[in-house]
Structure formats: structure tokens, C-alpha cells
Design a protein around this motif. Structure first.
Motif, PDB file in Angstrom:
ATOM      1  N   ALA A  83     -11.954  -5.573   6.002  1.00 57.68           N
ATOM      2  CA  ALA A  83     -12.108  -4.721   4.817  1.00 57.68           C
ATOM      3  C   ALA A  83     -13.244  -3.724   5.018  1.00 57.68           C
ATOM      4  CB  ALA A  83     -12.375  -5.589   3.586  1.00 57.68           C
ATOM      5  N   SER A 126       0.834  -1.211   0.000  1.00 58.47           N
ATOM      6  CA  SER A 126       0.000   0.000   0.000  1.00 58.47           C
ATOM      7  C   SER A 126       0.864   1.255   0.000  1.00 58.47           C
ATOM      8  CB  SER A 126      -0.933  -0.001   1.218  1.00 58.47           C
ATOM      9  OG  SER A 126      -0.222   0.194   2.429  1.00 58.47           O
ATOM     10  N   GLY A 139     -12.086  -1.036   7.231  1.00 57.88           N
ATOM     11  CA  GLY A 139     -11.190  -0.139   6.504  1.00 57.88           C
ATOM     12  C   GLY A 139     -11.942   0.836   5.618  1.00 57.88           C
ATOM     13  N   ALA A 186     -11.319 -11.402   7.126  1.00 64.29           N
ATOM     14  CA  ALA A 186     -10.832 -10.461   6.114  1.00 64.29           C
ATOM     15  C   ALA A 186     -11.946  -9.539   5.637  1.00 64.29           C
ATOM     16  CB  ALA A 186     -10.238 -11.232   4.928  1.00 64.29           C
TER      17      ALA A 186
END
Length: 205
Positions: free
Chosen positions: A110, A23, A113, A106
């Protein structure tokens, strides 16, 4: 992880570092601004007076509570966490259970996020560093055992509230940020030690 025999925690931590590095490479370490009002509302908007992030949390809690407490998959998750070998002998496909649990984790990460990026009106590669420590602390404080097989969503919510109050309290008291790391480290150690004592006590019985 049966093919590699590598500890899942180490693999997960390594992947986190790799993705974070990627990232930084893709963004050059600079935030990516968002001018999309619909996207930003996911973090700062409200529906019928209720903040949208709270709605996300509520919906996720209901769905996960149903999965963990009302489905065979949820029972298999607890069985796999409590005693993987025993679950395998009982006919549970423990490897597939683990894969699905990681995928669910996950997806939740996500979603968190996305909401955080919406709240900040930008995607920032440095945001979220250290959140894994708070997540671990909240889970353990909420009764989740490091040895697996024990834990509830309700307890985790309580743990999150405790960590939130602790963080806000230390900020209001203007405690140095470096000392805040020390305090949270001792909190995690204390919670793990309590879990150890509880397991030791249950083994004696």
C-alpha cells in the motif's frame, strides 16, 4: 490458510485479480488526478536533498531489519517458513505468524502504491501490472528461497538493484518490450533453479 487448505499463493493471486477488477469498476478505467501538493510531494519531493521515496525505503528497511533480526517474531517467521510443522510443535502460533506477515506485506504494498500514485500525480488502475513478477525475481535473486526459511532484507535490496539495472539496461539498449518479458522470465527460472541446486546440495551434506 489452515481452515481452507487452499495454497496461499493462489489465494493471494486471486485476491490481486479481484481487487484490480474492483479498481477498474470504481474508476471506469480512468485515472484519478491528484492536485494535492502535499500528497504529490511524497513521490517527487525531497528532504535535505534526499528524495522522499528513498527516505521511505530507508525507514522501512531499518524497521523491517530490526523486526526480522532482533525480535522473537522475526525468528518465528523464519522458523515458520523453514518448517511450519516443526515450528508448530515448538510452540509457535504459525497461523498468527502468517497473518501478521501478510498484513506487513499488504502495508508495504500500500505504501508503494501511494508513493507511485504521488509520482504520477494520479491514481491509475492499470499502473503496477507486472510489478509482482519483478518483486518475485528480485527476492529470488537476492537469495530468498521459494521453499521458505531463507532470505535477508539486504539480499532482497541487492536483487531489486539487479532487476532495476536489468530493466534500465534493456530500455537503454532499446530491446523490444516483448523480449524483455522473455528475458525476465528466464532470469526468474535461472534464479529458482540455482535455489533448487543449493537446496539439493545442502540435503546431501
Amino acid at each position: 490458510m489452515s481452515h481452507t487448505t487452499l495454497p496461499p499463493f493462489i489465494v493471494t493471486l486471486s485476491m490481486q485479480i479481484i481487487v484490480r477488477g474492483v479498481s477498474y469498476i470504481l474508476t471506469g478505467g480512468q485515472p484519478a488526478q491528484s492536485n494535492n501538493e502535499a500528497f504529490n510531494n511524497m513521490g517527487v519531493g525531497s528532504f535535505l536533498g534526499v528524495p522522499i521515496p528513498v527516505i521511505f525505503v530507508g525507514v522501512a528497511f531499518v524497521i523491517l531489519y530490526f523486526i526480522m533480526n532482533r525480535t522473537s517474531f522475526g525468528r518465528h517467521v523464519y522458523a515458520t517458513g523453514g518448517n511450519k510443522e516443526a515450528a508448530k510443535y515448538a510452540g509457535v502460533d504459525t497461523r498468527w505468524i502468517q497473518v501478521r506477515v501478510y498484513v506487513m506485506s499488504a502495508v508495504m504494498a500500500a505504501l508503494a502504491g501511494v508513493v507511485l500514485a504521488a509520482r504520477l500525480y494520479s491514481g491509475q488502475p492499470s499502473v503496477g501490472e507486472g510489478f509482482e513478477r519483478d518483486a518475485i525475481a528480485a527476492s529470488v535473486l537476492g537469495g530468498t528461497s521459494f521453499n521458505g526459511g531463507i532470505g535477508t532484507l539486504g539480499g532482497t535490496v541487492v536483487g531489486v538493484l539487479i532487476i532495476g539495472v536489468l530493466n534500465n539496461g534493456m530500455n537503454l539498449l532499446k530491446i523490444n518490450s516483448y523480449w524483455q518479458f522473455v528475458v525476465k522470465g528466464f532470469v526468474i527460472l535461472g534464479a529458482v533453479y540455482v535455489d533448487y541446486l543449493k537446496k539439493k546440495s545442502s540435503m546431501r551434506k
